[in-house]
Design a protein around this motif. Structure first.
Motif, mmCIF file in Angstrom:
data_model
loop_
_atom_site.group_PDB
_atom_site.id
_atom_site.type_symbol
_atom_site.label_atom_id
_atom_site.label_comp_id
_atom_site.label_asym_id
_atom_site.label_seq_id
_atom_site.Cartn_x
_atom_site.Cartn_y
_atom_site.Cartn_z
ATOM 1 N N CYS A 256 0.835 -1.219 0.000
ATOM 2 C CA CYS A 256 0.000 0.000 0.000
ATOM 3 C C CYS A 256 0.862 1.259 0.000
ATOM 4 O O CYS A 256 0.606 2.197 -0.762
ATOM 5 N N ARG B 162 -1.191 13.747 8.928
ATOM 6 C CA ARG B 162 -1.666 12.358 8.822
ATOM 7 C C ARG B 162 -0.972 11.478 9.875
ATOM 8 O O ARG B 162 -1.610 10.665 10.527
ATOM 9 N N GLN C 185 -2.559 9.111 12.821
ATOM 10 C CA GLN C 185 -2.250 7.675 12.874
ATOM 11 C C GLN C 185 -1.739 7.278 14.261
ATOM 12 O O GLN C 185 -2.124 6.249 14.806
ATOM 13 N N LEU D 156 -6.896 8.174 -0.449
ATOM 14 C CA LEU D 156 -7.823 7.869 0.651
ATOM 15 C C LEU D 156 -8.058 6.363 0.753
ATOM 16 O O LEU D 156 -8.071 5.794 1.852
ATOM 17 N N ARG D 157 -8.237 5.733 -0.393
ATOM 18 C CA ARG D 157 -8.463 4.285 -0.446
ATOM 19 C C ARG D 157 -7.258 3.548 0.136
ATOM 20 O O ARG D 157 -7.397 2.626 0.952
ATOM 21 N N ARG E 155 -4.925 4.756 2.163
ATOM 22 C CA ARG E 155 -4.752 5.064 3.588
ATOM 23 C C ARG E 155 -5.738 4.283 4.445
ATOM 24 O O ARG E 155 -5.431 3.895 5.571
ATOM 25 N N ASN E 156 -6.918 4.039 3.878
ATOM 26 C CA ASN E 156 -7.907 3.229 4.588
ATOM 27 C C ASN E 156 -7.376 1.810 4.791
ATOM 28 O O ASN E 156 -7.505 1.233 5.878
ATOM 29 N N SER E 157 -6.765 1.249 3.756
ATOM 30 C CA SER E 157 -6.168 -0.091 3.872
ATOM 31 C C SER E 157 -5.021 -0.079 4.884
ATOM 32 O O SER E 157 -4.895 -0.994 5.703
ATOM 33 N N ASP F 258 -4.658 1.851 7.432
ATOM 34 C CA ASP F 258 -5.230 1.924 8.784
ATOM 35 C C ASP F 258 -5.751 0.561 9.238
ATOM 36 O O ASP F 258 -5.586 0.184 10.398
ATOM 37 N N ASN F 259 -6.393 -0.173 8.328
ATOM 38 C CA ASN F 259 -6.872 -1.528 8.668
ATOM 39 C C ASN F 259 -5.698 -2.439 9.017
ATOM 40 O O ASN F 259 -5.754 -3.196 9.996
#
Lengths: 108, 108
Positions: free
Chosen positions: A45, A65, A69, B22-23, B25-27, B29-30
């Protein structure tokens, strides 16, 4: 050998402890394999983020950011009963590696 | 605003890049949440190892075990396409934290 013990433990205690240590180490090895695979996915990612930032001429680091986090990870750590200080150190450790990659991408 | 662009990008490009960022960063974060929870579980195991070692008067560090762990993790990293150098640095980072805990347990 029987009768040759210098400490206040029975051979059964020692054996039980060895079995328990083996059991725990087996779990640690499983969890380490999970960590390596999740980290590999995370770097996939961040690699894409690095390319995107380089294309868009965005700076590699994003302090706002990172602050969000860190705060979130500290909160998750507390819920999971992990030392939040360690969670923060861990995230900084990973982010510093990611920044090295981003800077390398931006520099090429 | 339309017409107010200083760079050679269209607003659509910028928007697409923002959505993609955004997509990703969402991954991230998960995956970070997964890492925190796996690390919490790992420290539960090493905490038990620390107690066991203290009870059995075993030394906190075990260089032979660490060498095997590092070799294995480097191999797993290569399979997962993660930099093996990073995997080794990561394990050393975690182990150094674990040793701090073991020494604290042994010292009490």
């Amino acid at each position: 050998m029987a009768g040759v013990r210098s400490e206040d433990k029975t051979p059964t205690d020692d054996n039980g402890a060895r079995v328990e240590l083996l059991r725990l180490r087996n779990s640690i090895d499983n969890l380490d394999a999970a960590l390596v695979h999740v980290l590999a996915e995370r770097f996939k990612c961040t690699q894409q983020v690095g390319l995107l930032k380089a294309e868009q001429a965005m700076p590699p680091a994003d302090p706002a950011r990172e602050a969000v986090q860190i705060e979130r990870l500290r909160r998750l750590a507390v819920e999971a009963r992990l030392d939040p200080e360690f969670a923060e150190k861990f995230l900084n450790f990973v982010i510093s590696e990611v920044l090295r990659h981003h800077e390398a991408i931006a520099g090429t």
